[in-house]
Design a protein around this motif. Structure first.
Motif, PDB file in Angstrom:
ATOM      1  N   SER A   9      53.274  46.969  43.166  1.00 48.00           N
ATOM      2  CA  SER A   9      52.616  46.992  41.853  1.00 48.00           C
ATOM      3  C   SER A   9      52.738  45.635  41.189  1.00 48.00           C
ATOM      4  CB  SER A   9      53.262  48.067  40.971  1.00 48.00           C
ATOM      5  OG  SER A   9      52.589  48.172  39.741  1.00 48.00           O
ATOM      6  N   MET A  10      51.622  45.092  40.686  1.00 48.22           N
ATOM      7  CA  MET A  10      51.665  43.781  40.021  1.00 48.22           C
ATOM      8  C   MET A  10      51.879  43.915  38.520  1.00 48.22           C
ATOM      9  SD  MET A  10      51.342  41.701  42.572  1.00 48.22           S
ATOM     10  CE  MET A  10      51.365  40.219  41.569  1.00 48.22           C
ATOM     11  N   TRP A  11      51.248  44.937  37.897  1.00 45.70           N
ATOM     12  CA  TRP A  11      51.376  45.113  36.439  1.00 45.70           C
ATOM     13  C   TRP A  11      52.185  46.367  36.078  1.00 45.70           C
ATOM     14  CZ3 TRP A  11      46.846  42.588  37.991  1.00 45.70           C
ATOM     15  CH2 TRP A  11      46.506  41.430  37.279  1.00 45.70           C
ATOM     16  N   GLY A  12      52.510  47.193  37.069  1.00 47.47           N
ATOM     17  CA  GLY A  12      53.314  48.377  36.772  1.00 47.47           C
ATOM     18  C   GLY A  12      52.547  49.684  36.791  1.00 47.47           C
ATOM     19  N   ASN A  13      51.218  49.620  36.896  1.00 44.57           N
ATOM     20  CA  ASN A  13      50.439  50.869  36.897  1.00 44.57           C
ATOM     21  C   ASN A  13      50.706  51.698  38.151  1.00 44.57           C
ATOM     22  OD1 ASN A  13      48.555  50.429  34.450  1.00 44.57           O
ATOM     23  ND2 ASN A  13      48.436  48.504  35.591  1.00 44.57           N
ATOM     24  N   THR A  14      50.729  51.042  39.302  1.00 44.94           N
ATOM     25  CA  THR A  14      50.976  51.761  40.555  1.00 44.94           C
ATOM     26  C   THR A  14      52.416  52.273  40.596  1.00 44.94           C
ATOM     27  OG1 THR A  14      49.449  50.157  41.540  1.00 44.94           O
ATOM     28  CG2 THR A  14      50.552  51.670  43.047  1.00 44.94           C
ATOM     29  N   THR A  53      44.548  48.356  44.549  1.00 45.38           N
ATOM     30  CA  THR A  53      43.385  47.877  45.312  1.00 45.38           C
ATOM     31  C   THR A  53      43.080  46.446  44.881  1.00 45.38           C
ATOM     32  OG1 THR A  53      42.468  50.090  45.468  1.00 45.38           O
ATOM     33  CG2 THR A  53      40.923  48.257  45.757  1.00 45.38           C
ATOM     34  N   HIS A  54      43.046  45.559  45.857  1.00 47.47           N
ATOM     35  CA  HIS A  54      42.680  44.158  45.603  1.00 47.47           C
ATOM     36  C   HIS A  54      41.548  43.809  46.545  1.00 47.47           C
ATOM     37  CE1 HIS A  54      46.656  42.432  43.686  1.00 47.47           C
ATOM     38  NE2 HIS A  54      46.053  43.329  42.918  1.00 47.47           N
ATOM     39  N   ALA A  55      40.433  43.337  46.022  1.00 48.34           N
ATOM     40  CA  ALA A  55      39.288  42.923  46.840  1.00 48.34           C
ATOM     41  C   ALA A  55      38.943  44.011  47.858  1.00 48.34           C
ATOM     42  CB  ALA A  55      39.560  41.587  47.525  1.00 48.34           C
ATOM     43  N   PHE A  56      38.791  45.249  47.346  1.00 48.41           N
ATOM     44  CA  PHE A  56      38.338  46.428  48.126  1.00 48.41           C
ATOM     45  C   PHE A  56      39.346  46.904  49.169  1.00 48.41           C
ATOM     46  CE2 PHE A  56      34.551  43.535  47.631  1.00 48.41           C
ATOM     47  CZ  PHE A  56      34.152  44.067  46.412  1.00 48.41           C
ATOM     48  N   THR A  63      45.365  37.332  46.842  1.00 50.29           N
ATOM     49  CA  THR A  63      45.007  38.199  45.702  1.00 50.29           C
ATOM     50  C   THR A  63      46.223  38.415  44.795  1.00 50.29           C
ATOM     51  OG1 THR A  63      45.447  40.279  46.898  1.00 50.29           O
ATOM     52  CG2 THR A  63      43.211  39.374  47.055  1.00 50.29           C
ATOM     53  N   THR A 101      45.820  52.391  43.185  1.00 51.25           N
ATOM     54  CA  THR A 101      45.195  52.360  41.867  1.00 51.25           C
ATOM     55  C   THR A 101      44.009  51.424  41.963  1.00 51.25           C
ATOM     56  OG1 THR A 101      46.713  50.617  41.150  1.00 51.25           O
ATOM     57  CG2 THR A 101      47.282  52.879  40.547  1.00 51.25           C
ATOM     58  N   ARG A 102      42.996  51.708  41.170  1.00 47.51           N
ATOM     59  CA  ARG A 102      41.789  50.897  41.183  1.00 47.51           C
ATOM     60  C   ARG A 102      41.021  51.111  39.881  1.00 47.51           C
ATOM     61  NH1 ARG A 102      38.274  54.600  45.375  1.00 47.51           N
ATOM     62  NH2 ARG A 102      36.738  52.956  45.179  1.00 47.51           N
ATOM     63  N   VAL A 103      40.015  50.281  39.673  1.00 44.97           N
ATOM     64  CA  VAL A 103      39.206  50.354  38.459  1.00 44.97           C
ATOM     65  C   VAL A 103      37.969  51.185  38.758  1.00 44.97           C
ATOM     66  CG1 VAL A 103      37.909  48.992  36.781  1.00 44.97           C
ATOM     67  CG2 VAL A 103      40.020  48.068  37.748  1.00 44.97           C
ATOM     68  N   VAL A 140      41.870  45.603  34.934  1.00 39.97           N
ATOM     69  CA  VAL A 140      42.718  44.972  35.959  1.00 39.97           C
ATOM     70  C   VAL A 140      44.214  45.134  35.641  1.00 39.97           C
ATOM     71  CG1 VAL A 140      43.315  42.739  36.973  1.00 39.97           C
ATOM     72  CG2 VAL A 140      40.932  43.378  36.693  1.00 39.97           C
TER      73      VAL A 140
HETATM   74  C1  LIG Z   1      42.779  39.877  42.714  1.00 34.47           C
HETATM   75  C2  LIG Z   1      42.412  41.266  42.304  1.00 34.47           C
HETATM   76  C3  LIG Z   1      41.405  41.950  42.974  1.00 34.47           C
HETATM   77  C4  LIG Z   1      41.057  43.265  42.586  1.00 34.47           C
HETATM   78  N1  LIG Z   1      40.081  43.930  43.283  1.00 34.47           N
HETATM   79  C5  LIG Z   1      39.773  45.213  42.946  1.00 34.47           C
HETATM   80  C6  LIG Z   1      38.795  45.952  43.691  1.00 34.47           C
HETATM   81  O1  LIG Z   1      38.229  45.483  44.669  1.00 34.47           O
HETATM   82  N2  LIG Z   1      38.500  47.221  43.293  1.00 34.47           N
HETATM   83  C7  LIG Z   1      39.117  47.787  42.216  1.00 34.47           C
HETATM   84  O2  LIG Z   1      38.790  48.929  41.908  1.00 34.47           O
HETATM   85  N3  LIG Z   1      40.063  47.130  41.494  1.00 34.47           N
HETATM   86  C8  LIG Z   1      40.396  45.855  41.837  1.00 34.47           C
HETATM   87  N4  LIG Z   1      41.362  45.182  41.139  1.00 34.47           N
HETATM   88  C9  LIG Z   1      42.045  45.858  40.034  1.00 34.47           C
HETATM   89  C10 LIG Z   1      43.367  46.423  40.529  1.00 34.47           C
HETATM   90  O3  LIG Z   1      43.149  47.546  41.324  1.00 34.47           O
HETATM   91  C11 LIG Z   1      44.302  46.698  39.355  1.00 34.47           C
HETATM   92  O4  LIG Z   1      44.754  45.444  38.926  1.00 34.47           O
HETATM   93  C12 LIG Z   1      45.475  47.580  39.771  1.00 34.47           C
HETATM   94  O5  LIG Z   1      45.066  48.919  39.897  1.00 34.47           O
HETATM   95  C13 LIG Z   1      46.604  47.509  38.780  1.00 34.47           C
HETATM   96  O6  LIG Z   1      47.739  48.091  39.391  1.00 34.47           O
HETATM   97  P1  LIG Z   1      49.183  47.442  39.265  1.00 34.47           P
HETATM   98  O7  LIG Z   1      49.506  47.419  37.795  1.00 34.47           O
HETATM   99  O8  LIG Z   1      50.065  48.369  39.987  1.00 34.47           O
HETATM  100  O9  LIG Z   1      49.151  46.069  39.859  1.00 34.47           O
HETATM  101  C14 LIG Z   1      41.720  43.885  41.497  1.00 34.47           C
HETATM  102  C15 LIG Z   1      42.750  43.190  40.837  1.00 34.47           C
HETATM  103  C16 LIG Z   1      43.104  41.899  41.230  1.00 34.47           C
HETATM  104  C17 LIG Z   1      44.214  41.195  40.507  1.00 34.47           C
END
Ligand SMILES: Cc1cc2nc3c(=O)[nH]c(=O)nc-3n(C[C@H](O)[C@H](O)[C@H](O)COP(=O)(O)O)c2cc1C
Length: 167
Positions: A9-14, A53-56, A63, A101-103, A140
């Protein structure tokens, strides 16, 4: 059921989702950050792994660096889920469930870290993947969408129930 949740997890959501899944799996289920390169205990019934999820797909060094530049608090030079899964032994036979996690976008994009982790596990014959699920953040950096922690607890409880039934 003897389960372990390993997350990135980068921001804590996961991490929040990982903790909720562990609650659903049962009290005392360990939740371990992947950057600590956990060694798994013997006698495991289920391994649950999750990451952003980073870059799909699952994150990569580039990333994670991008996330760090966008202000993420985690150590972006630490290894992620992709690297840890690649290091699992080829004969790892414990059932695995994956999540990410993803957007949620208007034009819903198909790529997810959970699906990528499932493919990685299947390609290297690391056990059976029992499920691969996405949880959603608003943006993000988060936060999680309403109801996602509850859904994560329920998903964990469902995995535990499936294990207890032997199904
Ligand atoms: C470099 C980068 C690429 C990302 N690519 C995607 C993506 O392809 N699809 C998506 O739904 N979210 C994408 N995201 C959003 C991440 O999924 C989101 O930052 C993550 O769910 C946050 O979880 P975390 O707090 O555990 O890091 C991306 C975020 C980053 C920083």
């Amino acid at each position: 059921m003897h389960a372990v949740v390993v997350y990135e997890s980068m921001w804590g959501n996961t991490r929040e989702i990982a903790e909720a899944v562990a609650q659903g799996l049962g009290e005392g289920t360990p939740v371990i950050e992947v950057a600590t390169a956990p060694a798994l205990p013997d006698g495991l019934d289920l391994l649950v792994v999750g990451g952003p999820t980073h870059a799909f797909s699952m994150s990569r060094p580039s990333t994670r660096e991008d996330a760090g530049q966008r202000g993420a608090g985690a150590d972006s030079s630490a290894p992620g889920l992709r690297e840890w899964l690649a290091g699992l032994p080829g004969d790892f036979a414990v059932p695995i469930a994956t999540f990410d996690t993803r957007v949620r976008t208007v034009r819903h994009l198909p790529g997810s870290a959970a699906k990528a982790a499932k493919r990685e596990v299947e390609r290297h014959h690391h056990g059976t993947v029992v499920d691969a699920v996405s949880f959603y953040v608003h943006d993000v950096a988060g936060p999680l969408e309403d109801g996602e922690l509850q859904r994560a607890r329920e998903w964990g409880a469902g995995l535990a129930a499936a294990g207890i039934d032997g199904s």
